[in-house]
Design a protein around this motif. Structure first.
Motif, PDB file in Angstrom:
ATOM      1  N   THR A  60      36.134  -9.742  26.443  1.00 43.11           N
ATOM      2  CA  THR A  60      37.568  -9.645  26.717  1.00 43.11           C
ATOM      3  C   THR A  60      38.208  -8.408  26.106  1.00 43.11           C
ATOM      4  OG1 THR A  60      38.085 -11.020  24.783  1.00 43.11           O
ATOM      5  CG2 THR A  60      37.783 -12.141  26.902  1.00 43.11           C
ATOM      6  N   ASP A  61      37.523  -7.785  25.162  1.00 45.58           N
ATOM      7  CA  ASP A  61      38.021  -6.570  24.518  1.00 45.58           C
ATOM      8  C   ASP A  61      36.862  -5.585  24.411  1.00 45.58           C
ATOM      9  OD1 ASP A  61      39.226  -4.589  23.048  1.00 45.58           O
ATOM     10  OD2 ASP A  61      39.320  -5.733  21.178  1.00 45.58           O
ATOM     11  N   PRO A  62      36.599  -4.805  25.464  1.00 47.06           N
ATOM     12  CA  PRO A  62      35.431  -3.917  25.485  1.00 47.06           C
ATOM     13  C   PRO A  62      35.408  -2.884  24.359  1.00 47.06           C
ATOM     14  CG  PRO A  62      36.354  -4.173  27.683  1.00 47.06           C
ATOM     15  CD  PRO A  62      37.333  -4.786  26.741  1.00 47.06           C
ATOM     16  N   GLY A  63      36.546  -2.656  23.724  1.00 46.69           N
ATOM     17  CA  GLY A  63      36.567  -1.716  22.613  1.00 46.69           C
ATOM     18  C   GLY A  63      35.996  -2.282  21.331  1.00 46.69           C
ATOM     19  N   THR A  64      35.708  -3.581  21.310  1.00 46.40           N
ATOM     20  CA  THR A  64      35.150  -4.230  20.119  1.00 46.40           C
ATOM     21  C   THR A  64      33.665  -4.488  20.311  1.00 46.40           C
ATOM     22  OG1 THR A  64      37.256  -5.296  19.575  1.00 46.40           O
ATOM     23  CG2 THR A  64      35.260  -6.266  18.626  1.00 46.40           C
ATOM     24  N   ILE A  65      32.886  -4.047  19.350  1.00 46.22           N
ATOM     25  CA  ILE A  65      31.443  -4.294  19.331  1.00 46.22           C
ATOM     26  C   ILE A  65      31.131  -5.216  18.161  1.00 46.22           C
ATOM     27  CG2 ILE A  65      29.143  -3.261  19.122  1.00 46.22           C
ATOM     28  CD1 ILE A  65      30.516  -2.343  21.630  1.00 46.22           C
ATOM     29  N   PRO A 121      24.709 -18.361  22.937  1.00 42.70           N
ATOM     30  CA  PRO A 121      23.726 -19.427  23.100  1.00 42.70           C
ATOM     31  C   PRO A 121      23.765 -20.383  21.915  1.00 42.70           C
ATOM     32  CG  PRO A 121      22.761 -17.264  23.550  1.00 42.70           C
ATOM     33  CD  PRO A 121      24.119 -17.017  22.976  1.00 42.70           C
ATOM     34  N   ALA A 122      23.272 -21.581  22.112  1.00 43.20           N
ATOM     35  CA  ALA A 122      23.348 -22.598  21.064  1.00 43.20           C
ATOM     36  C   ALA A 122      22.703 -22.132  19.766  1.00 43.20           C
ATOM     37  CB  ALA A 122      22.674 -23.892  21.553  1.00 43.20           C
ATOM     38  N   HIS A 123      21.570 -21.404  19.859  1.00 44.19           N
ATOM     39  CA  HIS A 123      20.891 -20.989  18.639  1.00 44.19           C
ATOM     40  C   HIS A 123      21.623 -19.865  17.919  1.00 44.19           C
ATOM     41  CE1 HIS A 123      19.267 -18.314  21.796  1.00 44.19           C
ATOM     42  NE2 HIS A 123      19.177 -17.418  20.847  1.00 44.19           N
ATOM     43  N   ASP A 124      22.662 -19.275  18.545  1.00 39.99           N
ATOM     44  CA  ASP A 124      23.461 -18.233  17.908  1.00 39.99           C
ATOM     45  C   ASP A 124      24.718 -18.797  17.259  1.00 39.99           C
ATOM     46  OD1 ASP A 124      21.631 -16.530  18.968  1.00 39.99           O
ATOM     47  OD2 ASP A 124      22.971 -15.552  20.392  1.00 39.99           O
ATOM     48  N   ALA A 125      24.951 -20.110  17.378  1.00 38.10           N
ATOM     49  CA  ALA A 125      26.258 -20.678  17.056  1.00 38.10           C
ATOM     50  C   ALA A 125      26.687 -20.405  15.622  1.00 38.10           C
ATOM     51  CB  ALA A 125      26.250 -22.178  17.329  1.00 38.10           C
ATOM     52  N   GLY A 126      25.753 -20.348  14.668  1.00 39.87           N
ATOM     53  CA  GLY A 126      26.129 -20.137  13.275  1.00 39.87           C
ATOM     54  C   GLY A 126      25.940 -18.727  12.786  1.00 39.87           C
ATOM     55  N   ARG A 127      25.565 -17.822  13.645  1.00 40.67           N
ATOM     56  CA  ARG A 127      25.244 -16.452  13.221  1.00 40.67           C
ATOM     57  C   ARG A 127      26.513 -15.665  12.939  1.00 40.67           C
ATOM     58  NH1 ARG A 127      21.798 -14.367  17.421  1.00 40.67           N
ATOM     59  NH2 ARG A 127      20.067 -15.258  16.248  1.00 40.67           N
ATOM     60  N   LEU A 128      26.549 -15.009  11.791  1.00 39.91           N
ATOM     61  CA  LEU A 128      27.670 -14.150  11.445  1.00 39.91           C
ATOM     62  C   LEU A 128      27.545 -12.813  12.168  1.00 39.91           C
ATOM     63  CD1 LEU A 128      27.889 -14.771   7.597  1.00 39.91           C
ATOM     64  CD2 LEU A 128      29.745 -15.174   9.219  1.00 39.91           C
ATOM     65  N   ALA A 129      28.697 -12.262  12.548  1.00 39.15           N
ATOM     66  CA  ALA A 129      28.734 -10.932  13.154  1.00 39.15           C
ATOM     67  C   ALA A 129      30.013 -10.248  12.712  1.00 39.15           C
ATOM     68  CB  ALA A 129      28.680 -11.013  14.677  1.00 39.15           C
ATOM     69  N   PHE A 130      29.945  -8.933  12.487  1.00 39.42           N
ATOM     70  CA  PHE A 130      31.143  -8.190  12.127  1.00 39.42           C
ATOM     71  C   PHE A 130      31.566  -7.294  13.278  1.00 39.42           C
ATOM     72  CE2 PHE A 130      27.675  -5.413  10.634  1.00 39.42           C
ATOM     73  CZ  PHE A 130      28.049  -4.177  11.141  1.00 39.42           C
ATOM     74  N   ALA A 131      32.870  -7.052  13.349  1.00 41.98           N
ATOM     75  CA  ALA A 131      33.403  -6.135  14.346  1.00 41.98           C
ATOM     76  C   ALA A 131      33.194  -4.713  13.838  1.00 41.98           C
ATOM     77  CB  ALA A 131      34.885  -6.404  14.577  1.00 41.98           C
ATOM     78  N   ALA A 132      32.506  -3.905  14.630  1.00 42.71           N
ATOM     79  CA  ALA A 132      32.208  -2.537  14.208  1.00 42.71           C
ATOM     80  C   ALA A 132      33.495  -1.786  13.879  1.00 42.71           C
ATOM     81  CB  ALA A 132      31.446  -1.807  15.308  1.00 42.71           C
ATOM     82  N   PRO A 133      33.583  -1.193  12.697  1.00 45.18           N
ATOM     83  CA  PRO A 133      34.795  -0.439  12.353  1.00 45.18           C
ATOM     84  C   PRO A 133      34.877   0.855  13.155  1.00 45.18           C
ATOM     85  CG  PRO A 133      33.133  -0.153  10.657  1.00 45.18           C
ATOM     86  CD  PRO A 133      32.583  -1.173  11.622  1.00 45.18           C
ATOM     87  N   PRO A 134      36.048   1.455  13.256  1.00 46.45           N
ATOM     88  CA  PRO A 134      36.170   2.710  13.999  1.00 46.45           C
ATOM     89  C   PRO A 134      35.311   3.812  13.378  1.00 46.45           C
ATOM     90  CG  PRO A 134      38.336   1.774  13.515  1.00 46.45           C
ATOM     91  CD  PRO A 134      37.335   0.982  12.726  1.00 46.45           C
TER      92      PRO A 134
END
Length: 298
Positions: free
Chosen positions: A277-282, A128-141
């Motif tokens: 597109t990559d269900p293994g990535t959270i 969503p537009a209000h999420d455009a600048g939010r940082l997110a990390f890919a959960a490590p294994p």
């Protein structure tokens, strides 16, 4: 007029930031102290400074040793160093970018830490537009997953001040810090927990909110007294592990919001999303805001 005393000759001045993570409100969420340009800071100095700040985590930005990384990060609690932690990852990336850091790839930051390379994204085309600048990390294994021994579950319930009837399921969700996840009947059980002093377990609690009853889907709490943190206000690594477990088991949807810090009056919000597109990535994200900027002498 007296002149201010000059810094002691053995002290070095470095840029410093304190960033609030998992809330856009400066005094909510979870703060992380970030020391920039820390290549010459010794491990002993890092540990001492983390004890002095007495925050859940204090981090140190260094030159990467892996050419695939944009920067390297060391993460300390008052009780010792962690290989990975979520809110310091988001807060440190925010501080690095705010200080002029330029990632090699547009819209993506790669952090090197003891747990390996951690990828972060800034906004997403499907957000969503209000999420455009939010940082997110890919959960490590996860380094440890699967069922918890019943004796350890019983001990964890006791140390969290809970009853067996409060429990739905338990699993190891350890991505470095050592998390044990306990799925409880509901958010009320999570908020009713009363952690006991002296525990060496790293216990994460999660329980669903009643539909439409709160501005979040689940309530989360994290107890880590063995690391000098009786209760962590808002915890990215725990939320990452819980998401991998509970989305994978079909107990939570592919996209949800976790509330954490309620018991500490912090009102943190953790935004979790399984990659379409990559269900293994959270992806685990949250708002960040710099609250303090200056220098530190150490």
């Amino acid at each position: 007029m007296d002149q201010p005393a000059a810094p002691a000759p053995h002290l070095t001045t470095r840029p410093f930031s304190q960033v609030n993570v998992f809330s856009a409100e400066p005094l909510a969420g979870n703060p992380v102290a970030v020391v920039h340009a820390a290549d010459e800071v010794s491990e002993g100095q890092m540990a001492a400074f983390a004890r002095w700040t007495n925050l859940s985590e204090t981090t140190f930005l260094l030159t990467p040793t892996d050419p695939a990384a944009d920067y390297r990060l060391r993460i300390f609690t008052p009780g010792g160093e962690l290989p990975f932690a979520g809110h310091p990852t988001l807060g440190s990336a925010h501080a690095w970018l705010a200080a002029g850091g330029r990632p090699a790839a547009e819209g993506r930051v790669v952090q090197e830490c003891a747990a390996g390379l951690i990828t972060l994204r800034r906004g997403h085309q499907d957000s969503p537009a209000h999420d455009a600048g939010r940082l997110a990390f890919a959960a490590p294994p996860l380094v440890r997953s699967g069922p918890v021994d019943p004796a350890d579950v019983e001990r964890a319930l006791t140390e969290a001040g809970l009853e067996p009837d409060d429990l739905v399921d338990a699993s190891w969700v350890d991505n470095g810090p050592g998390w044990m996840g306990l799925l409880l009947t509901d958010a009320e059980a999570v908020l009713r927990a009363a952690p006991q002093a002296g525990s060496e377990l790293k216990i994460g609690l999660v329980g669903p909110h009643r539909s439409g009853a709160a501005p979040a889907d689940v309530e989360v709490r994290a107890f880590v007294p063995g690391l000098g943190i009786p209760e962590d206000p808002v915890t990215g690594s725990l939320n990452a592990g819980l998401a991998q477990w509970l989305i994978g088991a079909g107990r939570l949807p592919a996209r949800y919001v976790a509330a954490q810090g309620t018991a500490l009056q912090r009102a943190g919000r953790v935004h979790v999303e399984q990659d379409a597109t990559d269900p293994g990535t959270i992806w685990v994200g949250g708002d960040c805001v710099t609250v303090l900027e200056g220098t530190v002498r150490m």
